[in-house]
Design a protein around this motif. Structure first.
Motif, mmCIF file in Angstrom:
data_model
loop_
_atom_site.group_PDB
_atom_site.id
_atom_site.type_symbol
_atom_site.label_atom_id
_atom_site.label_comp_id
_atom_site.label_asym_id
_atom_site.label_seq_id
_atom_site.Cartn_x
_atom_site.Cartn_y
_atom_site.Cartn_z
ATOM 1 N N ASP A 1 0.837 -1.209 0.000
ATOM 2 C CA ASP A 1 0.000 0.000 0.000
ATOM 3 C C ASP A 1 0.865 1.249 0.000
ATOM 4 O O ASP A 1 0.550 2.227 -0.696
ATOM 5 C CB ASP A 1 -0.930 -0.003 1.221
ATOM 6 C CG ASP A 1 -2.015 -1.074 1.126
ATOM 7 O OD1 ASP A 1 -2.259 -1.575 0.000
ATOM 8 O OD2 ASP A 1 -2.605 -1.398 2.174
ATOM 9 N N GLU A 2 1.948 1.233 0.786
ATOM 10 C CA GLU A 2 2.849 2.384 0.829
ATOM 11 C C GLU A 2 3.480 2.644 -0.539
ATOM 12 O O GLU A 2 3.567 3.785 -0.986
ATOM 13 C CB GLU A 2 3.961 2.156 1.864
ATOM 14 C CG GLU A 2 3.532 2.338 3.294
ATOM 15 C CD GLU A 2 4.694 2.197 4.257
ATOM 16 O OE1 GLU A 2 5.805 1.807 3.802
ATOM 17 O OE2 GLU A 2 4.497 2.467 5.449
ATOM 18 N N MET A 3 3.920 1.575 -1.183
ATOM 19 C CA MET A 3 4.542 1.720 -2.499
ATOM 20 C C MET A 3 3.549 2.238 -3.526
ATOM 21 O O MET A 3 3.878 3.094 -4.354
ATOM 22 C CB MET A 3 5.121 0.373 -2.941
ATOM 23 C CG MET A 3 6.334 -0.072 -2.137
ATOM 24 S SD MET A 3 6.842 -1.772 -2.471
ATOM 25 C CE MET A 3 7.260 -1.675 -4.206
ATOM 26 N N GLU A 4 2.324 1.733 -3.458
ATOM 27 C CA GLU A 4 1.296 2.185 -4.403
ATOM 28 C C GLU A 4 0.975 3.653 -4.186
ATOM 29 O O GLU A 4 0.829 4.420 -5.144
ATOM 30 C CB GLU A 4 0.033 1.330 -4.218
ATOM 31 C CG GLU A 4 -1.030 1.610 -5.262
ATOM 32 C CD GLU A 4 -2.217 0.666 -5.136
ATOM 33 O OE1 GLU A 4 -3.343 1.106 -5.451
ATOM 34 O OE2 GLU A 4 -2.020 -0.496 -4.729
ATOM 35 N N ALA A 5 0.871 4.074 -2.910
ATOM 36 C CA ALA A 5 0.586 5.476 -2.611
ATOM 37 C C ALA A 5 1.730 6.368 -3.097
ATOM 38 O O ALA A 5 1.495 7.455 -3.646
ATOM 39 C CB ALA A 5 0.373 5.652 -1.107
ATOM 40 N N ALA A 6 2.978 5.908 -2.927
ATOM 41 C CA ALA A 6 4.132 6.688 -3.379
ATOM 42 C C ALA A 6 4.137 6.822 -4.896
ATOM 43 O O ALA A 6 4.450 7.895 -5.435
ATOM 44 C CB ALA A 6 5.427 6.023 -2.901
ATOM 45 N N GLU A 7 3.790 5.765 -5.600
ATOM 46 C CA GLU A 7 3.725 5.806 -7.065
ATOM 47 C C GLU A 7 2.656 6.791 -7.529
ATOM 48 O O GLU A 7 2.850 7.539 -8.494
ATOM 49 C CB GLU A 7 3.442 4.414 -7.622
ATOM 50 C CG GLU A 7 4.628 3.472 -7.522
ATOM 51 C CD GLU A 7 4.303 2.062 -7.997
ATOM 52 O OE1 GLU A 7 3.171 1.853 -8.506
ATOM 53 O OE2 GLU A 7 5.160 1.178 -7.854
ATOM 54 N N MET A 8 1.521 6.791 -6.832
ATOM 55 C CA MET A 8 0.439 7.713 -7.198
ATOM 56 C C MET A 8 0.862 9.161 -6.977
ATOM 57 O O MET A 8 0.563 10.033 -7.802
ATOM 58 C CB MET A 8 -0.823 7.385 -6.398
ATOM 59 C CG MET A 8 -1.477 6.072 -6.801
ATOM 60 S SD MET A 8 -2.882 5.620 -5.759
ATOM 61 C CE MET A 8 -4.026 6.936 -6.172
ATOM 62 N N ARG A 9 1.577 9.421 -5.867
ATOM 63 C CA ARG A 9 2.059 10.784 -5.614
ATOM 64 C C ARG A 9 3.039 11.216 -6.699
ATOM 65 O O ARG A 9 2.998 12.350 -7.178
ATOM 66 C CB ARG A 9 2.734 10.862 -4.234
ATOM 67 C CG ARG A 9 1.772 10.816 -3.064
ATOM 68 C CD ARG A 9 2.446 11.259 -1.766
ATOM 69 N NE ARG A 9 3.562 10.400 -1.399
ATOM 70 C CZ ARG A 9 3.456 9.289 -0.689
ATOM 71 N NH1 ARG A 9 2.278 8.881 -0.279
ATOM 72 N NH2 ARG A 9 4.533 8.586 -0.386
#
Length: 203
Positions: free
Chosen positions: A173-181
């Motif tokens: 989830d953290e990686m996905e959120a970082a990619e979205m940012r």
């Protein structure tokens, strides 16, 4: 993903003279402290039979024909998060131990020829006390060290409740959120937070 990597490993180990017979087999009956390579291959790759040349090839990550300091660090998993508490001086000492055994000419590299000669002379990779050598990516390490042991192909999402499962998917989830940012920032013409304060207008 782990399945593809294991297939690749099996293919690599089949190169040349075949498994386990060219230079003598490493018995899985040996204690890990006697031959760390055996422990590493069993725990990190699920491979019990291999020869010295295949082991070298598998861990020659840049296919240069020699192991660098970084490659030895990677093989031993010294930069894996499981060894975050180990001091840098201890990690460097561990690498020196390996080079003292396999780089008799002090070249700064462990060549395939030097490796094969040392193995033929009875030298083995030492167990330095830093684990089995985690050097896969997050998905591989999770699958081979947790999912395969405690779940299986028929596992359902509701079965994945172990602390390791929760931590794994939290990191996802953290990686996905970082990619979205990052994607959002890349679409902006000007990223205000990147402008030094002295150049910003005060409203």
């Amino acid at each position: 993903m782990a399945g593809r990597l294991i297939c690749f490993v099996a293919g690599v180990l089949a190169i040349g003279s075949g498994l386990a017979n060219a230079h003598g087999s490493h018995s899985s009956d040996q204690p890990p402290s006697d031959d760390w390579a055996t422990r590493h291959m069993m725990e990190e790759h699920h491979i019990e039979s291999f020869d010295a040349g295949s082991f070298f090839l598998l861990h020659d990550y840049d296919s240069s024909g020699s192991w660098s300091v970084d490659e030895v660090r990677k093989t031993y998993g010294l930069d894996d998060e499981s060894n975050n508490g180990v001091s840098e001086s201890s990690k460097q000492a561990a690498v020196r131990t390996v080079f003292d055994l396999f780089d008799a000419s002090h070249t700064g590299f462990i060549t395939r020829e030097a490796w094969m000669k040392a193995i033929a002379d009875g030298v083995r990779l030492p167990d330095l006390g830093y684990g089995p050598g985690h050097h896969g990516d997050m998905e591989y390490e999770y699958e081979i060290h947790h999912f395969e042991k405690f779940h299986g192909d028929d596992a359902k999402e509701e079965d994945l409740t172990h602390p390791q499962d929760i931590e794994h998917f939290r990191r996802h989830d953290e990686m996905e959120a970082a990619e979205m940012r990052l994607e959002k920032l890349e679409t902006m013409q000007i990223v205000e937070v990147n402008i030094p304060q002295k150049f910003r207008r005060n409203f």
